[in-house]
Design a protein around this motif. Structure first.
Motif, PDB file in Angstrom:
ATOM      1  N   ASP A  59       0.874  -1.080   0.093  1.00 25.61           N
ATOM      2  CA  ASP A  59       0.082  -0.172   0.130  1.00 25.61           C
ATOM      3  C   ASP A  59       0.961   1.132   0.144  1.00 25.61           C
ATOM      4  N   ASP A  60       0.386   2.334  -0.429  1.00 28.30           N
ATOM      5  CA  ASP A  60       1.085   3.626  -0.475  1.00 28.30           C
ATOM      6  C   ASP A  60       0.834   4.164   0.846  1.00 28.30           C
ATOM      7  N   LEU A  61       1.656   3.873   1.793  1.00 30.11           N
ATOM      8  CA  LEU A  61       1.731   4.361   3.211  1.00 30.11           C
ATOM      9  C   LEU A  61       1.735   5.883   3.423  1.00 30.11           C
ATOM     10  N   LYS A  62       2.403   6.388   2.370  1.00 33.28           N
ATOM     11  CA  LYS A  62       2.359   8.172   2.464  1.00 33.28           C
ATOM     12  C   LYS A  62       0.988   8.608   2.441  1.00 33.28           C
ATOM     13  N   LYS A  63       0.006   7.936   2.147  1.00 34.19           N
ATOM     14  CA  LYS A  63      -1.466   8.454   2.210  1.00 34.19           C
ATOM     15  C   LYS A  63      -1.915   8.558   3.841  1.00 34.19           C
ATOM     16  N   ILE A  64      -1.248   7.932   4.733  1.00 31.29           N
ATOM     17  CA  ILE A  64      -1.470   8.298   6.018  1.00 31.29           C
ATOM     18  C   ILE A  64      -0.838   9.476   6.263  1.00 31.29           C
ATOM     19  N   LYS A  65      -1.516  10.775   6.902  1.00 29.08           N
ATOM     20  CA  LYS A  65      -1.138  11.854   7.364  1.00 29.08           C
ATOM     21  C   LYS A  65       0.068  11.519   8.443  1.00 29.08           C
ATOM     22  N   GLY A  66       1.244  12.193   8.113  1.00 32.47           N
ATOM     23  CA  GLY A  66       2.311  12.212   9.031  1.00 32.47           C
ATOM     24  C   GLY A  66       3.386  11.151   8.324  1.00 32.47           C
ATOM     25  N   HIS A  76       8.890   0.104   5.861  1.00 28.26           N
ATOM     26  CA  HIS A  76       9.201  -0.973   5.018  1.00 28.26           C
ATOM     27  C   HIS A  76      10.491  -1.758   5.583  1.00 28.26           C
ATOM     28  N   GLU A  77      11.368  -1.072   6.235  1.00 27.22           N
ATOM     29  CA  GLU A  77      12.687  -1.808   6.820  1.00 27.22           C
ATOM     30  C   GLU A  77      12.290  -2.735   7.931  1.00 27.22           C
ATOM     31  N   ASN A  78      10.994  -2.169   8.635  1.00 28.73           N
ATOM     32  CA  ASN A  78      10.432  -3.101   9.904  1.00 28.73           C
ATOM     33  C   ASN A  78       9.285  -3.849   9.311  1.00 28.73           C
ATOM     34  N   GLY A  79       9.425  -4.514   7.928  1.00 25.90           N
ATOM     35  CA  GLY A  79       8.366  -5.375   7.573  1.00 25.90           C
ATOM     36  C   GLY A  79       6.879  -4.560   7.291  1.00 25.90           C
ATOM     37  N   ILE A  80       6.588  -3.406   7.434  1.00 22.05           N
ATOM     38  CA  ILE A  80       5.233  -2.757   7.163  1.00 22.05           C
ATOM     39  C   ILE A  80       5.047  -2.199   5.961  1.00 22.05           C
ATOM     40  N   TYR A  81       4.188  -2.882   5.255  1.00 16.68           N
ATOM     41  CA  TYR A  81       3.877  -2.647   3.863  1.00 16.68           C
ATOM     42  C   TYR A  81       2.351  -2.311   3.563  1.00 16.68           C
ATOM     43  N   ARG A  82       1.458  -2.616   4.480  1.00 22.31           N
ATOM     44  CA  ARG A  82       0.147  -2.691   4.291  1.00 22.31           C
ATOM     45  C   ARG A  82      -1.032  -1.745   5.288  1.00 22.31           C
ATOM     46  N   PHE A  83      -1.955  -1.180   4.986  1.00 17.76           N
ATOM     47  CA  PHE A  83      -2.539  -0.531   5.879  1.00 17.76           C
ATOM     48  C   PHE A  83      -3.199  -1.405   6.998  1.00 17.76           C
ATOM     49  N   SER A  84      -3.513  -2.516   6.430  1.00 17.92           N
ATOM     50  CA  SER A  84      -4.089  -3.563   7.359  1.00 17.92           C
ATOM     51  C   SER A  84      -2.911  -3.946   8.503  1.00 17.92           C
TER      52      SER A  84
END
Length: 125
Positions: A59-66, A76-84
């Motif tokens: 997911d495009d995590l940049k859609k989250i404000k901040g 991403h380095e910590n394994g977080i790629y999805r909004f879920s």
């Protein structure tokens, strides 16, 4: 007496002292820094990181404000790629991610979990 001929040797000695101090400081930090044991929540994140998803699955995590490009790269380095993944965080995980990524209380302040829940509900193309 002219003090000028001693400037170059003095400057070189100061530079050498500085470099030796840097090396000693680096070595002491490596030797004396507390080793952080892996916590319970780090193991699943490490497993997710090992199986890095392809670009179209992220997911495009940049859609989250901040979250900007640098913050997204850290996630991403910590394994977080999805909004879920962010939407599933509980208070303990938020606190751990704040500590691990040196965010202060940024995740809670900017309500990343609530934003991720909303973005996770939107249909993907």
């Amino acid at each position: 007496m002219n003090a000028t001929p001693h400037i170059i040797p003095s400057a070189l000695l100061l530079l050498l002292a500085f470099l030796i101090g840097c090396v000693i400081g680096y070595l002491l930090r490596r030797l004396l820094a507390p080793h952080r044991p892996a916590s319970v929540t780090e193991a699943p994140m490490a497993a997710e990181q090992a199986a890095e998803p392809e670009e179209d699955v992220r997911d495009d995590l940049k859609k989250i404000k901040g979250i900007g490009p640098k913050m997204e790269a850290l996630l991403h380095e910590n394994g977080i790629y999805r909004f879920s993944q962010i939407a599933e965080w509980d208070a303990e995980t938020v606190a751990e991610m704040n500590d691990r990524l040196s965010f202060g209380n940024r995740i809670g302040r900017e309500e990343w979990v609530a934003q991720a829940e909303e973005l996770n509900k939107t249909p993907r193309p």
